[in-house]
Design a protein around this motif. Structure first.
Motif, PDB file in Angstrom:
ATOM      1  N   ILE A 182       0.840  -1.193   0.000  1.00  0.00           N
ATOM      2  CA  ILE A 182       0.000   0.000   0.000  1.00  0.00           C
ATOM      3  C   ILE A 182       0.879   1.250   0.000  1.00  0.00           C
ATOM      4  CG2 ILE A 182      -1.623   1.395   1.349  1.00  0.00           C
ATOM      5  CD1 ILE A 182      -2.932  -0.966   0.019  1.00  0.00           C
ATOM      6  N   THR A 183       0.567   2.194  -0.885  1.00  0.00           N
ATOM      7  CA  THR A 183       1.169   3.522  -0.843  1.00  0.00           C
ATOM      8  C   THR A 183       0.123   4.457  -0.268  1.00  0.00           C
ATOM      9  OG1 THR A 183       2.669   3.171  -2.697  1.00  0.00           O
ATOM     10  CG2 THR A 183       2.034   5.441  -2.242  1.00  0.00           C
ATOM     11  N   TYR A 184       0.425   5.010   0.895  1.00  0.00           N
ATOM     12  CA  TYR A 184      -0.587   5.767   1.637  1.00  0.00           C
ATOM     13  C   TYR A 184      -0.330   7.263   1.526  1.00  0.00           C
ATOM     14  CZ  TYR A 184      -4.066   6.752   5.222  1.00  0.00           C
ATOM     15  OH  TYR A 184      -5.173   7.210   5.882  1.00  0.00           O
ATOM     16  N   LEU A 185      -1.192   7.946   0.769  1.00  0.00           N
ATOM     17  CA  LEU A 185      -1.096   9.390   0.576  1.00  0.00           C
ATOM     18  C   LEU A 185      -2.385  10.061   1.058  1.00  0.00           C
ATOM     19  CD1 LEU A 185       0.577   9.548  -2.970  1.00  0.00           C
ATOM     20  CD2 LEU A 185       1.679   9.553  -0.716  1.00  0.00           C
ATOM     21  N   ASP A 186      -2.891   9.578   2.189  1.00  0.00           N
ATOM     22  CA  ASP A 186      -4.125  10.124   2.735  1.00  0.00           C
ATOM     23  C   ASP A 186      -3.972  10.507   4.210  1.00  0.00           C
ATOM     24  OD1 ASP A 186      -6.700  11.016   2.404  1.00  0.00           O
ATOM     25  OD2 ASP A 186      -7.653   9.066   2.666  1.00  0.00           O
ATOM     26  N   GLY A 187      -2.753  10.788   4.606  1.00  0.00           N
ATOM     27  CA  GLY A 187      -2.519  11.199   5.985  1.00  0.00           C
ATOM     28  C   GLY A 187      -3.096  12.556   6.313  1.00  0.00           C
ATOM     29  N   ASN A 188      -3.520  13.300   5.282  1.00  0.00           N
ATOM     30  CA  ASN A 188      -4.204  14.568   5.531  1.00  0.00           C
ATOM     31  C   ASN A 188      -5.683  14.348   5.833  1.00  0.00           C
ATOM     32  OD1 ASN A 188      -4.333  13.679   2.843  1.00  0.00           O
ATOM     33  ND2 ASN A 188      -4.913  15.696   2.091  1.00  0.00           N
ATOM     34  N   SER A 189      -6.140  13.093   5.802  1.00  0.00           N
ATOM     35  CA  SER A 189      -7.478  12.736   6.274  1.00  0.00           C
ATOM     36  C   SER A 189      -7.398  11.922   7.556  1.00  0.00           C
ATOM     37  CB  SER A 189      -8.239  11.926   5.218  1.00  0.00           C
ATOM     38  OG  SER A 189      -8.917  12.767   4.323  1.00  0.00           O
ATOM     39  N   LEU A 190      -6.555  10.895   7.545  1.00  0.00           N
ATOM     40  CA  LEU A 190      -6.340  10.059   8.723  1.00  0.00           C
ATOM     41  C   LEU A 190      -4.926   9.508   8.685  1.00  0.00           C
ATOM     42  CD1 LEU A 190      -7.453   8.581  11.256  1.00  0.00           C
ATOM     43  CD2 LEU A 190      -8.018   6.672   9.746  1.00  0.00           C
ATOM     44  N   GLY A 191      -4.143   9.872   9.677  1.00  0.00           N
ATOM     45  CA  GLY A 191      -2.784   9.355   9.750  1.00  0.00           C
ATOM     46  C   GLY A 191      -2.784   7.863  10.052  1.00  0.00           C
ATOM     47  N   PRO A 192      -1.732   7.138   9.626  1.00  0.00           N
ATOM     48  CA  PRO A 192      -1.647   5.705   9.907  1.00  0.00           C
ATOM     49  C   PRO A 192      -1.340   5.440  11.379  1.00  0.00           C
ATOM     50  CG  PRO A 192       0.379   6.463   8.890  1.00  0.00           C
ATOM     51  CD  PRO A 192      -0.560   7.639   8.890  1.00  0.00           C
ATOM     52  N   LEU A 193      -1.406   4.187  11.747  1.00  0.00           N
ATOM     53  CA  LEU A 193      -1.227   3.784  13.139  1.00  0.00           C
ATOM     54  C   LEU A 193       0.245   3.831  13.561  1.00  0.00           C
ATOM     55  CD1 LEU A 193      -2.255   2.397  15.793  1.00  0.00           C
ATOM     56  CD2 LEU A 193      -1.835   0.212  14.636  1.00  0.00           C
ATOM     57  N   PRO A 194       0.601   4.649  14.551  1.00  0.00           N
ATOM     58  CA  PRO A 194       1.939   4.556  15.128  1.00  0.00           C
ATOM     59  C   PRO A 194       2.017   3.282  15.970  1.00  0.00           C
ATOM     60  CG  PRO A 194       0.910   6.691  15.589  1.00  0.00           C
ATOM     61  CD  PRO A 194      -0.167   5.766  15.123  1.00  0.00           C
ATOM     62  N   LEU A 195       3.078   2.532  15.796  1.00  0.00           N
ATOM     63  CA  LEU A 195       3.201   1.266  16.517  1.00  0.00           C
ATOM     64  C   LEU A 195       3.127   1.465  18.025  1.00  0.00           C
ATOM     65  CD1 LEU A 195       6.041  -0.339  14.380  1.00  0.00           C
ATOM     66  CD2 LEU A 195       3.594  -0.859  14.290  1.00  0.00           C
ATOM     67  N   ALA A 196       3.683   2.560  18.514  1.00  0.00           N
ATOM     68  CA  ALA A 196       3.693   2.798  19.956  1.00  0.00           C
ATOM     69  C   ALA A 196       2.294   3.006  20.506  1.00  0.00           C
ATOM     70  CB  ALA A 196       4.566   4.016  20.279  1.00  0.00           C
ATOM     71  N   ALA A 219     -14.461   8.203  -9.335  1.00  0.00           N
ATOM     72  CA  ALA A 219     -14.176   6.902  -9.930  1.00  0.00           C
ATOM     73  C   ALA A 219     -12.679   6.697 -10.131  1.00  0.00           C
ATOM     74  CB  ALA A 219     -14.917   6.757 -11.259  1.00  0.00           C
ATOM     75  N   VAL A 220     -11.984   7.739 -10.551  1.00  0.00           N
ATOM     76  CA  VAL A 220     -10.531   7.633 -10.725  1.00  0.00           C
ATOM     77  C   VAL A 220      -9.867   7.280  -9.400  1.00  0.00           C
ATOM     78  CG1 VAL A 220      -8.429   8.909 -11.278  1.00  0.00           C
ATOM     79  CG2 VAL A 220     -10.466   9.180 -12.707  1.00  0.00           C
ATOM     80  N   MET A 221     -10.294   7.938  -8.325  1.00  0.00           N
ATOM     81  CA  MET A 221      -9.692   7.660  -7.024  1.00  0.00           C
ATOM     82  C   MET A 221     -10.008   6.241  -6.560  1.00  0.00           C
ATOM     83  SD  MET A 221      -7.714   8.463  -4.609  1.00  0.00           S
ATOM     84  CE  MET A 221      -7.356  10.184  -4.972  1.00  0.00           C
ATOM     85  N   GLN A 222     -11.230   5.761  -6.800  1.00  0.00           N
ATOM     86  CA  GLN A 222     -11.560   4.394  -6.391  1.00  0.00           C
ATOM     87  C   GLN A 222     -10.710   3.376  -7.146  1.00  0.00           C
ATOM     88  OE1 GLN A 222     -13.536   4.024  -3.641  1.00  0.00           O
ATOM     89  NE2 GLN A 222     -13.287   6.240  -3.840  1.00  0.00           N
ATOM     90  N   ALA A 223     -10.471   3.614  -8.416  1.00  0.00           N
ATOM     91  CA  ALA A 223      -9.611   2.722  -9.193  1.00  0.00           C
ATOM     92  C   ALA A 223      -8.177   2.778  -8.681  1.00  0.00           C
ATOM     93  CB  ALA A 223      -9.672   3.097 -10.675  1.00  0.00           C
ATOM     94  N   LEU A 224      -7.735   3.957  -8.320  1.00  0.00           N
ATOM     95  CA  LEU A 224      -6.383   4.119  -7.779  1.00  0.00           C
ATOM     96  C   LEU A 224      -6.234   3.346  -6.474  1.00  0.00           C
ATOM     97  CD1 LEU A 224      -3.795   5.714  -8.548  1.00  0.00           C
ATOM     98  CD2 LEU A 224      -4.604   7.541  -7.048  1.00  0.00           C
ATOM     99  N   ILE A 225      -7.234   3.484  -5.592  1.00  0.00           N
ATOM    100  CA  ILE A 225      -7.202   2.783  -4.307  1.00  0.00           C
ATOM    101  C   ILE A 225      -7.200   1.270  -4.530  1.00  0.00           C
ATOM    102  CG2 ILE A 225      -8.532   2.327  -2.206  1.00  0.00           C
ATOM    103  CD1 ILE A 225      -9.451   5.295  -2.357  1.00  0.00           C
ATOM    104  N   ALA A 226      -7.997   0.806  -5.486  1.00  0.00           N
ATOM    105  CA  ALA A 226      -8.053  -0.632  -5.781  1.00  0.00           C
ATOM    106  C   ALA A 226      -6.704  -1.166  -6.242  1.00  0.00           C
ATOM    107  CB  ALA A 226      -9.116  -0.903  -6.840  1.00  0.00           C
ATOM    108  N   ASN A 227      -5.855  -0.273  -6.716  1.00  0.00           N
ATOM    109  CA  ASN A 227      -4.522  -0.670  -7.178  1.00  0.00           C
ATOM    110  C   ASN A 227      -3.434  -0.303  -6.175  1.00  0.00           C
ATOM    111  OD1 ASN A 227      -4.471  -1.775 -10.178  1.00  0.00           O
ATOM    112  ND2 ASN A 227      -6.157  -0.318 -10.007  1.00  0.00           N
ATOM    113  N   GLY A 228      -3.839  -0.061  -4.936  1.00  0.00           N
ATOM    114  CA  GLY A 228      -2.863   0.041  -3.858  1.00  0.00           C
ATOM    115  C   GLY A 228      -2.319   1.418  -3.566  1.00  0.00           C
ATOM    116  N   VAL A 229      -2.887   2.461  -4.175  1.00  0.00           N
ATOM    117  CA  VAL A 229      -2.455   3.829  -3.878  1.00  0.00           C
ATOM    118  C   VAL A 229      -3.648   4.572  -3.278  1.00  0.00           C
ATOM    119  CG1 VAL A 229      -1.593   6.015  -4.798  1.00  0.00           C
ATOM    120  CG2 VAL A 229      -0.719   3.848  -5.695  1.00  0.00           C
ATOM    121  N   ILE A 230      -3.534   4.951  -2.023  1.00  0.00           N
ATOM    122  CA  ILE A 230      -4.665   5.547  -1.317  1.00  0.00           C
ATOM    123  C   ILE A 230      -4.480   7.055  -1.201  1.00  0.00           C
ATOM    124  CG2 ILE A 230      -6.005   5.601   0.822  1.00  0.00           C
ATOM    125  CD1 ILE A 230      -5.202   2.719   1.313  1.00  0.00           C
TER     126      ILE A 230
END
Length: 395
Positions: A17-31, A333-344
């Motif tokens: 996964i390439t995550y480019l949506d941290g301006n909506s919800l940041g990913p989980l910090p392990l700590a 639709a473009v964004m949904q296709a992008l997400i389906a291919n691993g870029v969020i």
């Protein structure tokens, strides 16, 4: 110099996964995962109600607020946590209006987040005030002696356009206007200096670039020159000067403490506190420079390979936050296709593809993969497939 490969290792980022949506919800910090589990077992589990004193739950809003203060140019004891961003907007705006009782105009712009405008509409209606909403570029010219409060989101949630906080605050003060800045897309993304520019009020959320998790509590800051005079219209138990005396009449606590409302969300604050550990030792100037590098590389790549898209963000990196937006008639639709291919990334109505860059965990390889995948989605017309046009509850 900050080593961003080391900060990236502090997050749980799913494979492929390439995550480019941290301006909506940041990913989980392990700590955060480990800290919350420990808090629930050792504190809530074993201390029970004693955790309010023994584990310091009651003072969490101040302690965590002090950690955020260092990221937004505020001082110790000036930031407090709790509630949602809309509630903090309500508190700050109502308090600011009360400090200018002879004026009745709230000035904002069309790039402000709709929830902020909804709050302002409700306050204006209840106070017989006037909410004026103008285009972002027209704000400076509309600041005049009839305006009580200038309420702006520093970084536009759709375009990434960044207001000049210092210049607009100075112009506001020249006209006797108070400023309220929403830092939802600024805190942890760009250099903010609230005390340096002399702002009056600021609020922000913590689930975006600060990675506090879904529903993480918001923060509020009041300039010390107003802290003992600001009167929140939303007066709650925890903002009382002596909450455990259970007086029938409200007496505001000293300073920023009066901006507390209800019981603090201890589990959420524990997760946020752990998430803020990631920022220890991070050089904000290096982070900002890295953000600009990522954004510029993305723009260059997309414009070279995706001529179907129109840049919707300022080209000058000094005039935008840490996100880049492009427009397309079928952006959803473009964004949904992008997400389906691993870029969020994400979509904002009516036609905006939005990509956030968080140098704590995003690197050049993320940018290049996003460009490659976007070019493939558009070039193959994959986005035209029916499944990419179906909308869920959240878009």
């Amino acid at each position: 110099m900050t080593d961003f490969s080391q900060t990236r290792a502090l997050f749980h980022l799913p494979d492929s996964i390439t995550y480019l949506d941290g301006n909506s919800l940041g990913p989980l910090p392990l700590a955060a995962r480990d800290r919350v589990a420990r808090m629930m077992g050792e504190e809530w589990g074993n201390m029970l109600i004693g955790g309010w004193n023994q584990a310091g739950w009651y003072t969490q809003p101040r302690r965590v607020g002090d950690r955020i203060a260092g990221l937004i140019g505020a001082g110790p004891g000036q930031v407090v946590m709790g509630d949602t961003l809309s509630i903090k907007v309500y508190q700050a705006l109502s308090a600011a209006l009360s400090l200018r009782p002879e004026r009745r105009v709230i000035l904002s712009d069309s790039g402000n987040f709709p929830s902020d405008l909804y709050v302002a509409q409700g306050i204006a209606r209840s106070r017989d005030a006037d909410l004026r909403v103008v285009a972002p570029g027209e704000v400076a010219g509309m600041i005049g002696p009839e305006v009580a409060v200038l309420m702006l989101t520093e970084v536009d949630y759709r375009t990434g356009r960044r207001h000049d906080m210092a210049a607009l605050t100075a112009r506001a003060h020249e006209n006797g206007v108070l400023t309220l800045w929403d830092l939802a897309h600024s805190a942890g993304a760009v250099d903010v200096d609230l005390l340096g520019v002399g702002a009056d009020f600021a609020v922000g959320c913590t689930y975006k670039y600060l990675n506090g998790g879904p529903g993480a509590p918001a923060f509020i800051w009041v300039n010390p020159r107003h802290a003992e005079r600001a009167q929140p219209s939303l007066q709650g138990w925890m903002g009382h000067a002596a909450p455990f005396d259970f007086d029938r009449d409200y007496q505001p606590a000293a300073g920023i403490e009066r901006m507390r409302v209800g019981t603090p969300p201890v589990i959420a604050l524990t997760a946020l506190d752990a998430a803020l550990d990631v920022w220890d030792g991070v050089d904000m100037a290096a982070l900002r420079a890295r953000s600009i590098t990522l954004g510029q590389r993305f723009i260059a790549g997309v414009e070279a390979r995706c001529p179907q898209l129109e840049l919707h963000s300022p080209r000058d990196p000094a005039r935008r936050g840490s996100q880049v937006s492009f427009r397309h008639a079928s952006a959803f639709a473009v964004m949904q296709a992008l997400i389906a291919n691993g870029v969020i990334g994400d979509f904002r109505a009516p036609d905006v593809l939005r990509f956030g860059f968080a140098p704590l965990y995003n690197g050049i390889e993320d940018v290049d993969r996003a460009v490659d995948t976007l070019a493939m989605v558009l070039g193959s017309a994959m986005w035209q497939r029916a499944e990419f046009h179906r909308r869920g509850d959240v878009t």
